[in-house]
Design a protein around this motif. Structure first.
Motif, short mmCIF file in Angstrom:
data_model
loop_
_atom_site.label_atom_id
_atom_site.label_comp_id
_atom_site.label_asym_id
_atom_site.label_seq_id
_atom_site.Cartn_x
_atom_site.Cartn_y
_atom_site.Cartn_z
N ARG A 1 -6.14 12.14 -3.72
CA ARG A 1 -5.71 11.01 -2.89
C ARG A 1 -6.47 9.74 -3.27
N VAL A 2 -7.78 9.86 -3.45
CA VAL A 2 -8.59 8.70 -3.81
C VAL A 2 -8.21 8.19 -5.19
N VAL A 3 -7.97 9.08 -6.13
CA VAL A 3 -7.56 8.66 -7.47
C VAL A 3 -6.23 7.92 -7.40
N ALA A 4 -5.29 8.44 -6.62
CA ALA A 4 -3.99 7.77 -6.47
C ALA A 4 -4.16 6.38 -5.85
N GLN A 5 -5.07 6.26 -4.92
CA GLN A 5 -5.34 4.95 -4.31
C GLN A 5 -5.95 3.99 -5.33
N MET A 6 -6.79 4.51 -6.23
CA MET A 6 -7.37 3.68 -7.29
C MET A 6 -6.29 3.21 -8.26
N VAL A 7 -5.38 4.11 -8.62
CA VAL A 7 -4.26 3.74 -9.48
C VAL A 7 -3.42 2.67 -8.79
N LEU A 8 -3.11 2.89 -7.53
CA LEU A 8 -2.27 1.96 -6.78
C LEU A 8 -2.93 0.59 -6.68
N ALA A 9 -4.22 0.56 -6.43
CA ALA A 9 -4.92 -0.72 -6.28
C ALA A 9 -4.85 -1.57 -7.55
N ASP A 10 -4.78 -0.92 -8.70
CA ASP A 10 -4.76 -1.63 -9.97
C ASP A 10 -3.36 -2.05 -10.42
N LEU A 11 -2.34 -1.62 -9.71
CA LEU A 11 -0.97 -1.94 -10.12
C LEU A 11 -0.60 -3.36 -9.69
N PRO A 12 0.08 -4.12 -10.55
CA PRO A 12 0.55 -5.46 -10.14
C PRO A 12 1.68 -5.34 -9.13
N LEU A 13 1.74 -6.29 -8.22
CA LEU A 13 2.82 -6.28 -7.22
C LEU A 13 4.19 -6.32 -7.88
N LYS A 14 4.27 -6.93 -9.06
CA LYS A 14 5.56 -7.06 -9.75
C LYS A 14 6.18 -5.70 -10.07
N VAL A 15 5.37 -4.65 -10.16
CA VAL A 15 5.91 -3.35 -10.54
C VAL A 15 6.94 -2.86 -9.52
N PHE A 16 6.79 -3.30 -8.27
CA PHE A 16 7.72 -2.86 -7.23
C PHE A 16 9.09 -3.53 -7.37
N GLY B 1 -4.60 -4.27 -5.05
CA GLY B 1 -5.96 -4.46 -4.55
C GLY B 1 -6.29 -5.92 -4.30
N ASP B 2 -5.84 -6.78 -5.22
CA ASP B 2 -6.05 -8.22 -5.02
C ASP B 2 -5.31 -8.70 -3.78
N PHE B 3 -4.13 -8.17 -3.56
CA PHE B 3 -3.32 -8.55 -2.40
C PHE B 3 -4.05 -8.20 -1.12
N ARG B 4 -4.67 -7.02 -1.08
CA ARG B 4 -5.48 -6.66 0.10
C ARG B 4 -6.58 -7.67 0.33
N ASN B 5 -7.29 -8.02 -0.73
CA ASN B 5 -8.40 -8.98 -0.59
C ASN B 5 -7.89 -10.34 -0.10
N TRP B 6 -6.75 -10.76 -0.64
CA TRP B 6 -6.16 -12.04 -0.23
C TRP B 6 -5.78 -12.03 1.25
N LEU B 7 -5.19 -10.93 1.70
CA LEU B 7 -4.80 -10.82 3.10
C LEU B 7 -6.00 -10.92 4.04
N LEU B 8 -7.13 -10.38 3.58
CA LEU B 8 -8.32 -10.33 4.44
C LEU B 8 -9.17 -11.60 4.39
N GLN B 9 -8.90 -12.49 3.45
CA GLN B 9 -9.67 -13.72 3.37
C GLN B 9 -9.51 -14.56 4.64
N GLU B 10 -10.59 -15.18 5.07
CA GLU B 10 -10.53 -16.04 6.26
C GLU B 10 -9.61 -17.23 6.06
N THR B 11 -9.48 -17.67 4.82
CA THR B 11 -8.63 -18.82 4.52
C THR B 11 -7.14 -18.47 4.51
N THR B 12 -6.83 -17.17 4.52
CA THR B 12 -5.42 -16.75 4.61
C THR B 12 -5.05 -16.65 6.08
#
Length: 470
Positions: free
Chosen positions: A49-64, A99-110
């Motif tokens: 599960r953790v490995v799959a989450q690591m793979v997912l975090a590295d995927l670009p949003l464009k892949v969807f 993963g970047d998207f998660r970080n962006w969502l959590l930023q105070e400036t977002t």
């Protein structure tokens, strides 16, 4: 440990994990739940599960956008998602990984402004993906940032407000029993989201009878709320043709064409109902006329999940909902049973995921915080989820006498629970409804209600009959 990555492949030390498809990565990255185990799509271990989450975090949003989880030609919900994706709204986040998207969502400036700007560019699969690598506190914080406001006879979704669906179900649709529950709920300041009845007998004639009952109460006492009979959408279309007082059109929906076929609907049927309800023009402050209910596990129970995990299927249902600008969307989170959400921990996580994904996609998300009697959960678990969702500024919750729905036979939240949440977080009902409560002589802000003789009048005879019968 060191890892390398190719497409959906990780080498962790000497062990290689290879995921065949994006759908498999998504499924195995999901937090543990019984429905995915039942479907045979879940991770086989915590490490996988953790490995799959690591793979997912590295995927670009464009892949969807490049690799639909369910083929475009096989599913009208996939076609809806792809065809209505807003490329312009996607520009600002197009360069991000999950993963970047998660970080962006959590930023105070977002803030809610930035979130609203990109909303139409986020697909349900993107929302589901980022939720899988977020902690519960992340889901709560970002959901609170999202602002989704809808209107019919009042305004739902404003910051600092929590609405409720007053659910006066009765196992025989007895008018006296329904009237007593309506009276009880209104006394506790419940019912601003909707007065919504699940009919025990799902027929057009019974639906029209219940519609008239609620409409008479709303119109006579000028209650700034709306009613809904949760009958099948085709029954509501027929009721509209008969001249029934329909406020909101209800339908359960899923995230695949096959799931919706199991519900007896498709996008064309929903469009017909939407247009029919709009033509009535019964709203006073707005015209959001649809009420949808969803729930993790429905796609699997309908054998319509196509190997996609249940939470992603749930998020895809939100694409259907947002096409029709609903007043309310309700994830009935623990209703299907422990085969899909086994215990309180899984129910709580699913409720937070659904609320987050729905609001991120621009929906007025509520939650039926509930469980069936054979699930490994209890009312304390529901108190926990209620508190977490209230902190996340959930749009609405359920209000049922004693938290026990005697018609549907499941446990949910009571009229008192809404008072608890409002008092704890300083929340109020919808502003128009709040004003009416004060004018009629009901003051729920301090947890107490004052009986108004005027309001009690229409219920006096039904209550008397109930007392005589007992």
């Amino acid at each position: 440990m060191r890892y390398t990555v190719s497409k959906y492949r990780y080498q962790l030390g000497t062990r290689v994990y290879q995921f065949r498809t994006l759908a498999e990565v998504m499924a195995k990255a999901s937090p543990l739940r019984s429905g995915d185990q039942l479907a045979g799509v879940s991770a086989h271990s915590a490490e996988e599960r953790v490995v799959a989450q690591m793979v997912l975090a590295d995927l670009p949003l464009k892949v969807f956008l490049e690799e639909p989880l369910i083929p475009y030609e096989n599913d009208e919900i996939t076609r809806l998602i792809v065809d209505e994706h807003d490329a312009k709204a996607f520009v600002d986040i197009a360069h991000l990984t999950v993963g970047d998207f998660r970080n962006w969502l959590l930023q105070e400036t977002t803030t809610c402004i930035e979130l609203e700007k990109v909303r139409a560019g986020i697909t349900p699969e993107m929302a589901a993906a980022v939720s899988k690598i977020m902690k519960n506190q992340d889901l709560i914080l970002v959901a609170k940032k999202c602002r989704v406001i809808t209107q019919f006879r009042n305004t739902i979704g404003l910051s600092g407000h929590l609405s409720t669906r007053l659910q006066p179900n009765h196992p025989t649709d007895d008018v006296n029993g329904i009237a007593a529950s309506l009276f009880d709920g209104l006394m506790y300041g419940n019912g601003d989201a909707v007065l919504g009845i699940n009919p025990a007998t799902d027929s057009v004639s019974q639906a029209v009878k219940l519609m008239k009952l609620m409409d008479e109460v709303i119109q006579h006492y000028e209650i700034p709320t709306q009613s809904c009979v949760l009958t099948h959408v085709t029954n509501t279309i027929e009721a509209i043709a008969l001249g029934a007082p329909v406020d909101l059109v209800f339908q359960s929906i899923g995230g695949t064409e096959a799931t919706n076929s199991g519900f007896g609907v498709n996008l064309n049927v929903l469009s017909e109902a939407y247009d029919a309800a709009l033509s009535l023009n019964r709203g006073t402050v707005g015209n959001n006329v649809m009420y949808f209910e969803t729930g993790q596990g429905s796609a699997l129970s309908a054998n319509g999940h196509h190997g996609v995990d249940q939470q992603t299927c749930e998020a895809r249902a939100y694409a259907v909902a947002r096409k029709f600008n609903p007043l309310l969307v309700n994830t009935v989170v623990g209703f299907i049973g422990p085969e899909y959400l086994f215990d309180g921990k899984q129910i709580i996580r699913a409720g937070l995921e659904d609320h987050f994904c729905g609001k991120l996609l621009g929906l007025p998300m509520g939650c039926d915080i509930c469980y069936t009697n054979h699930a490994y959960a209890d009312q304390n678990d529901m108190d926990n989820l209620l508190t977490l969702l209230s902190a996340a500024e959930c749009s609405f919750i359920m209000g049922i006498p004693g938290s026990d729905d005697i018609m549907l036979n499941y446990q949910t939240t009571s009229f008192h629970d809404a008072l608890y949440a409002r008092q704890l977080f300083g929340l109020r009902p919808a502003p128009e409804f709040d004003t009416w409560l004060k004018e009629i002589g009901i003051s729920p802000s301090d947890g107490q209600s004052q009986l108004s003789d005027q309001l009690a009048e229409p219920f006096a005879q039904p209550l008397k009959q109930l007392q005589e019968a007992s």
